[in-house]
Design a protein around this motif. Structure first.
Motif, PDB file in Angstrom:
ATOM      1  N   ILE A  52      47.002  34.555  28.155  1.00  0.00           N
ATOM      2  CA  ILE A  52      45.552  33.942  28.821  1.00  0.00           C
ATOM      3  C   ILE A  52      44.905  33.278  27.911  1.00  0.00           C
ATOM      4  O   ILE A  52      44.711  33.646  26.702  1.00  0.00           O
TER       5      ILE A  52
ATOM      6  N   ASP B 168      45.620  31.133  32.942  1.00  0.00           N
ATOM      7  CA  ASP B 168      46.390  32.421  32.918  1.00  0.00           C
ATOM      8  C   ASP B 168      47.893  32.067  33.136  1.00  0.00           C
ATOM      9  O   ASP B 168      48.265  31.195  33.956  1.00  0.00           O
TER      10      ASP B 168
ATOM     11  N   SER C 103      45.420  29.685  37.542  1.00  0.00           N
ATOM     12  CA  SER C 103      46.392  30.695  37.347  1.00  0.00           C
ATOM     13  C   SER C 103      47.585  30.516  38.554  1.00  0.00           C
ATOM     14  O   SER C 103      47.168  30.245  39.588  1.00  0.00           O
TER      15      SER C 103
ATOM     16  N   GLU D 161      46.829  33.329  41.147  1.00  0.00           N
ATOM     17  CA  GLU D 161      45.377  33.338  41.452  1.00  0.00           C
ATOM     18  C   GLU D 161      45.146  33.905  42.952  1.00  0.00           C
ATOM     19  O   GLU D 161      44.247  34.801  42.843  1.00  0.00           O
TER      20      GLU D 161
END
Length: 96
Positions: free
Chosen positions: A17, A65, A33, A36
């Motif tokens: 990350i 991420d 991400s 997410e």
């Protein structure tokens, strides 16, 4: 505490990350991400817990991420905070 400088920790490699902290108003998240929907709230909560431990309440948190696990997220957040506060050589052991 106030952010003294923009700071980054982490990479864009798989299972990692990248967290970038800069001055902001309140705590604002910009999260990118693939997971997410499933884990976005948990990622933000982990980072927020580190920010709370350092009493940081005015920060823009940019997060990319790549599937990091919670201990990695926490470690990257601590590193970014210590760099942003210019405390690289003075770790806050209570937070760890």
């Amino acid at each position: 505490m106030e952010i003294k400088q923009t700071a980054m920790a982490g990479t864009l490699e798989s299972s990692d990350i990248q967290i970038v902290l800069s001055q902001g108003k309140g705590v604002e998240f910009d999260l990118t991400s693939d997971v997410e929907k499933q884990f976005g709230d948990a990622i933000k909560a982990t980072i927020k817990s580190v920010l709370d431990a350092y009493q940081i309440d005015n920060v823009l948190v940019k997060v990319v991420d790549k599937g990091a696990l919670t201990p990695v997220i926490k470690a990257r957040a601590i590193t970014a905070v210590q760099r942003a506060l210019d405390l690289k050589d003075q770790p806050n052991w209570e937070v760890l």
